[in-house]
Design an enzyme around this catalytic site. Structure first.
Site, mmCIF file in Angstrom:
data_model
loop_
_atom_site.group_PDB
_atom_site.id
_atom_site.type_symbol
_atom_site.label_atom_id
_atom_site.label_comp_id
_atom_site.label_asym_id
_atom_site.label_seq_id
_atom_site.Cartn_x
_atom_site.Cartn_y
_atom_site.Cartn_z
ATOM 1 N N GLY A 1 16.370 -18.464 15.622
ATOM 2 C CA GLY A 1 15.532 -17.774 14.652
ATOM 3 C C GLY A 1 15.468 -18.535 13.348
ATOM 4 O O GLY A 1 16.478 -18.965 12.823
ATOM 5 N N HIS A 2 14.262 -18.729 12.827
ATOM 6 C CA HIS A 2 14.094 -19.324 11.505
ATOM 7 C C HIS A 2 13.838 -18.180 10.530
ATOM 8 O O HIS A 2 12.831 -17.489 10.616
ATOM 9 C CB HIS A 2 12.929 -20.311 11.492
ATOM 10 C CG HIS A 2 13.213 -21.552 12.291
ATOM 11 N ND1 HIS A 2 12.316 -22.580 12.411
ATOM 12 C CD2 HIS A 2 14.299 -21.934 12.987
ATOM 13 C CE1 HIS A 2 12.847 -23.543 13.163
ATOM 14 N NE2 HIS A 2 14.046 -23.153 13.521
ATOM 15 N N GLY B 1 22.665 -12.150 16.246
ATOM 16 C CA GLY B 1 23.680 -11.421 15.481
ATOM 17 C C GLY B 1 25.084 -11.957 15.691
ATOM 18 O O GLY B 1 26.058 -11.424 15.160
ATOM 19 N N ARG B 2 25.214 -13.044 16.467
ATOM 20 C CA ARG B 2 26.544 -13.606 16.749
ATOM 21 C C ARG B 2 27.183 -14.172 15.482
ATOM 22 O O ARG B 2 26.514 -14.790 14.667
ATOM 23 C CB ARG B 2 26.437 -14.757 17.772
ATOM 24 C CG ARG B 2 26.174 -14.327 19.184
ATOM 25 C CD ARG B 2 26.410 -15.461 20.169
ATOM 26 N NE ARG B 2 25.404 -16.510 20.093
ATOM 27 C CZ ARG B 2 25.371 -17.546 20.922
ATOM 28 N NH1 ARG B 2 26.283 -17.678 21.877
ATOM 29 N NH2 ARG B 2 24.430 -18.467 20.821
ATOM 30 N N LYS C 1 16.156 -24.295 8.267
ATOM 31 C CA LYS C 1 14.904 -25.051 8.419
ATOM 32 C C LYS C 1 13.682 -24.210 8.055
ATOM 33 O O LYS C 1 12.740 -24.711 7.462
ATOM 34 C CB LYS C 1 14.769 -25.551 9.864
ATOM 35 C CG LYS C 1 15.812 -26.598 10.238
ATOM 36 C CD LYS C 1 15.702 -27.030 11.681
ATOM 37 C CE LYS C 1 16.177 -25.992 12.668
ATOM 38 N NZ LYS C 1 17.619 -25.681 12.609
ATOM 39 N N GLY D 1 22.536 -26.663 14.166
ATOM 40 C CA GLY D 1 21.514 -25.632 13.991
ATOM 41 C C GLY D 1 21.859 -24.687 12.852
ATOM 42 O O GLY D 1 22.901 -24.812 12.207
ATOM 43 N N ASP D 2 20.951 -23.764 12.574
ATOM 44 C CA ASP D 2 21.142 -22.737 11.531
ATOM 45 C C ASP D 2 21.277 -23.350 10.131
ATOM 46 O O ASP D 2 21.934 -22.777 9.265
ATOM 47 C CB ASP D 2 22.375 -21.861 11.829
ATOM 48 C CG ASP D 2 22.417 -21.374 13.258
ATOM 49 O OD1 ASP D 2 21.407 -20.797 13.688
ATOM 50 O OD2 ASP D 2 23.432 -21.568 13.943
ATOM 51 N N GLU D 3 20.641 -24.500 9.895
ATOM 52 C CA GLU D 3 20.788 -25.149 8.585
ATOM 53 C C GLU D 3 19.838 -24.567 7.531
ATOM 54 O O GLU D 3 19.969 -24.882 6.349
ATOM 55 C CB GLU D 3 20.519 -26.667 8.694
ATOM 56 C CG GLU D 3 21.470 -27.409 9.598
ATOM 57 C CD GLU D 3 20.941 -27.508 11.030
ATOM 58 O OE1 GLU D 3 21.540 -28.232 11.823
ATOM 59 O OE2 GLU D 3 19.920 -26.859 11.346
#
Length: 425
Positions: free
Chosen positions: A44-45, A305-306, A20, A16-18
């Site tokens: 979140g995107h 926010g992690r 998108k 994830g978090d790539e």
């Protein structure tokens, strides 16, 4: 039946978090419809353009392109209160949603009690916590699979009674778990009900019919996944995964599309790798290099926010993701984060506990040691580049190496967060 439209799918290939959201926004002009097929409001995107920054949680990233229909599919789990917050924010910024956004009647609702169950289950696991975001997504999918779910379509008929029955069942479960922390619950529930009323202003659709009718009319659809392949409930690093199918097959299930309708599968990868929460991560860096990547890449969760865990790119994991998704085109994100490094590393094998080296992803990846190939860094600020001809030789070689090892062409390279910092190869 003469079906002329096509469905392309866009997926994250790592944890994830790539990036998108940005890519959907860049690709959307080629499509008539953008549809979201799974996941909930934990991911979140983030999109940045015209000096503004937006974080989308449940609403498809095609919402910024005027006149496009955006569909929240049946595979998505939706929290009415969070949806309301997100939609109201977008409408304030001048993006009309009511006529653009359609919601599947078969999408499941995340209830306030699902969030409490999420916390209770995590607490019960003790040191074996999965590291969920506490948004109630897992318990909602659990209810769905156990045939106890509350769906968007239920809002249209006798909703109060249905809600009360589901809530009572959850309360019995929480009592059995010995959970007694209900602080703030009444306020959350009140806002949740306001969210239900707000949602009534939108089109509730039988999305499987809508999508197939759109295809029959010759229009093109882009399907947007959330999270990443390694968080897939079947093929990811189980049990440290999300609760839905994040892979390409999930688009068929989460929207009601036949597999023969799928055309291109765009796989999105970072030039390095990150993950959040607990679970195995073979190439994770615990040194200054990892911290530098985190700081340069602003690797902090868009919603939570992690801090994200950071490491070198893992080509064994990526090759696995490409295989199970049937990826036809790769999109390379955040190359600019590595602009200052003397040396770039890429994992090209896993050394197993018995000393053998494999290029296949094994059942357990928490006890493998990455085998790295070192490549020279390009030591060039690429954020202002507008053409691939400007790429330094070392970066052009890095792209070539990745494409050859992964046996898949890299078609788009992102060199910064803005919509304009995108180079099509």
């Amino acid at each position: 039946m003469n079906t002329t439209g096509k469905v392309d799918v866009l997926l994250g290939l790592q944890w994830g978090d790539e990036g998108k959201g940005k890519v959907v926004d860049v690709l959307t002009p080629n499509y008539d419809v953008v549809a979201r097929f799974q996941g909930g409001p934990n991911a979140g995107h983030t999109l940045e353009f015209e000096g503004e920054k937006y974080v989308l949680r449940s609403i498809p990233s095609g919402i910024f392109q005027g006149g496009k229909v955006n569909i929240i599919g049946n595979g998505v789990v939706l929290a009415p209160d969070l949806f309301m917050d997100e939609a109201v924010d977008l409408e304030k910024s001048g993006h009309p949603l009511k006529d653009r956004l359609h919601i599947s009647k078969k999408a499941h609702l995340i209830m306030p009690t699902h969030r409490i169950l999420d916390r209770a289950y995590e607490a019960a696991k003790g040191k074996d916590k999965v590291g969920t975001t506490g948004k109630g997504i897992g318990p909602t999918y659990t209810d769905k699979v156990s045939r106890n779910g509350l769906r968007v379509g239920d809002v249209l008929d006798n909703f109060e009674d249905k809600y009360a029955a589901h809530k009572e069942r959850h309360m019995k479960m929480l009592k059995a778990l010995g959970w007694d922390d209900f602080e703030g619950f009444e306020e959350v529930e009140k806002k949740w009900m306001q969210g239900i009323e707000y949602m009534r202003q939108f089109y509730f659709v039988d999305s499987e019919h809508e999508i197939n009718n759109i295809l029959r009319s010759g229009k093109n659809i882009l399907c947007e996944g959330a999270q990443g392949t390694m968080l897939d409930v079947d093929f990811g690093s189980y049990p440290f995964v999300t609760s839905s199918n994040t892979i390409c097959a999930g688009a068929c299930i989460g929207l009601g599309i036949g597999p023969n309708r799928i055309g291109d599968v765009y796989g999105i990868m970072k030039a390095y790798c990150t993950r959040v929460g607990a679970g195995p991560f073979p190439t994770e860096l615990f040194d200054e290099t990892g911290k530098t990547i985190r700081d340069l890449g602003h690797e902090y969760g868009a919603v939570t926010g992690r801090e994200r865990r950071c490491g070198w790119v893992d080509l064994i994991q990526l090759r696995y993701s490409i295989m199970i998704n049937g990826v036809t085109k790769l999109i390379l994100m955040k190359s600019d984060v590595l602009d200052t490094f003397d040396t770039i590393k890429a994992c090209v094998g896993y050394k197993l506990p018995d000393g053998t080296v494999t290029e296949e992803l094994p059942y357990e990846i928490d006890d493998v040691t990455p085998v790295y190939k070192e490549l020279p860094g390009w030591k060039t600020d690429m954020t202002k580049f507008t053409d691939k001809k400007q790429f330094p030789e070392a970066f052009a070689n890095y792209i070539k190496f990745l494409a050859e090892f992964l046996e898949t062409p890299i078609k788009v390279v992102s060199i910064g967060p803005d919509r304009d910092q995108t180079i099509v190869l």
